[in-house]
Design an enzyme around this catalytic site. Structure first.
Site, PDB file in Angstrom:
ATOM      1  N   SER A   1     101.065  55.933  22.412  1.00  0.00           N
ATOM      2  CA  SER A   1      99.835  55.965  21.546  1.00  0.00           C
ATOM      3  C   SER A   1     100.167  54.279  20.730  1.00  0.00           C
ATOM      4  O   SER A   1     101.092  53.552  21.272  1.00  0.00           O
ATOM      5  CB  SER A   1      99.171  56.548  20.494  1.00  0.00           C
ATOM      6  OG  SER A   1      98.141  55.912  19.957  1.00  0.00           O
TER       7      SER A   1
ATOM      8  N   ASP B   1      90.840  62.022  25.982  1.00  0.00           N
ATOM      9  CA  ASP B   1      91.089  61.462  25.102  1.00  0.00           C
ATOM     10  C   ASP B   1      89.860  60.612  24.082  1.00  0.00           C
ATOM     11  O   ASP B   1      89.530  59.694  24.968  1.00  0.00           O
ATOM     12  CB  ASP B   1      92.808  59.961  25.457  1.00  0.00           C
ATOM     13  CG  ASP B   1      93.210  59.459  24.205  1.00  0.00           C
ATOM     14  OD1 ASP B   1      92.556  59.100  23.030  1.00  0.00           O
ATOM     15  OD2 ASP B   1      94.207  59.273  24.825  1.00  0.00           O
TER      16      ASP B   1
ATOM     17  N   HIS C   1      94.634  63.620  23.296  1.00  0.00           N
ATOM     18  CA  HIS C   1      94.640  62.661  22.085  1.00  0.00           C
ATOM     19  C   HIS C   1      95.959  63.164  21.676  1.00  0.00           C
ATOM     20  O   HIS C   1      96.740  63.381  20.806  1.00  0.00           O
ATOM     21  CB  HIS C   1      94.500  61.664  21.360  1.00  0.00           C
ATOM     22  CG  HIS C   1      95.177  59.788  21.059  1.00  0.00           C
ATOM     23  ND1 HIS C   1      95.421  58.860  22.267  1.00  0.00           N
ATOM     24  CD2 HIS C   1      96.385  59.175  19.987  1.00  0.00           C
ATOM     25  CE1 HIS C   1      96.200  58.529  21.154  1.00  0.00           C
ATOM     26  NE2 HIS C   1      96.836  58.814  20.266  1.00  0.00           N
TER      27      HIS C   1
END
Length: 239
Positions: free
Chosen positions: A125, A180, A212
């Site tokens: 991320s 996600d 995610h």
């Protein structure tokens, strides 16, 4: 006027190689996490630590700092941003400050005897975004970059830097879950397409029904890719 935020030396969690150390990997966590937290998460997903015979794994922890999406609350993040959105301008001052701090970590490995071409950078991320800035703007001589569930904002300084540059860029390994909801799959896909159009050698790996998060297949593929970029060096034999 508020005082400028200045980070200190990074705390880090280190997983030593089981044999002779000849390469290093710097793995950056996502927003609000930590180096030890990322290591634990990977261990839970794989049911074992991510370890290598010859590669030292370094999981740094981002310094605690005010974070605008949390209304100025303190969080372990690599940089600040106004909101989690593709069209939001990058807060380059905080990104560049952290690039300098992470460069010190890379330099430590080089001083210990590891060639820059034997160092991989990557993250999950926000950590993946940070790794992209670090590699493609400052350290194009590393072995490669990986970005998991990650992104670059529109008009990113990374795109601008690549547009102005010639030569060979580090290979990128990028993965994203199709489900996600925080960093949309389409955002990751767009990031990859733009990087590819600017000369980065990369493939985009999609994982159906993954949110995610990290998943086992993704980490297994990452481990295989790591070993292609950082193969074990054969010791010279002398008679």
């Amino acid at each position: 006027m508020a005082a400028a935020w200045v980070p200190g030396r990074l705390q880090r969690c280190v997983v030593s190689p089981t044999g002779r150390h000849s390469a290093s990997l710097i793995f950056l966590h996502g927003s609000g996490d930590s180096g030890p937290g990322l290591r634990r998460w990977i261990k839970e997903v794989l049911n074992q630590d991510l370890t290598f015979q010859h590669i030292k794994l370094i999981y740094p922890t981002a310094p605690a700092r005010p974070y605008t999406p949390m209304k100025g609350g303190i969080s372990n993040v690599w940089f600040d941003r106004l909101k989690i959105s593709n069209d939001c301008p990058e807060q380059l001052e905080s990104i560049d400050t952290m690039c300098r701090v992470l460069t010190e970590l890379i330099d430590e490995e080089v001083r210990s005897g590891v060639s820059k071409s034997r160092i991989l950078l990557g993250g999950f991320s926000m950590g993946g975004c940070m790794a992209l800035h670090l590699a493609y703007r400052s350290h194009r001589d590393v072995a490669g970059v990986f970005a998991l569930s990650s992104f670059l904002n529109k008009a990113s300084a990374v795109y601008q830097a690549l547009q102005k540059s010639d030569g060979v860029f580090p290979e990128l390994f990028q993965c994203h879950g199709t489900a996600d909801e925080l960093v949309l799959h389409s955002w990751g896909e767009e990031t990859n397409s733009l990087l590819k159009s600017l000369g980065v050698n990369t493939k985009f790996h999609s994982f159906p029904n993954v949110y995610h998060e990290l998943c086992k297949t993704e980490l297994q593929q990452l481990k295989s890719w790591i070993l292609t970029k950082l193969p074990e060096e054969m010791e010279k034999q002398y008679e």
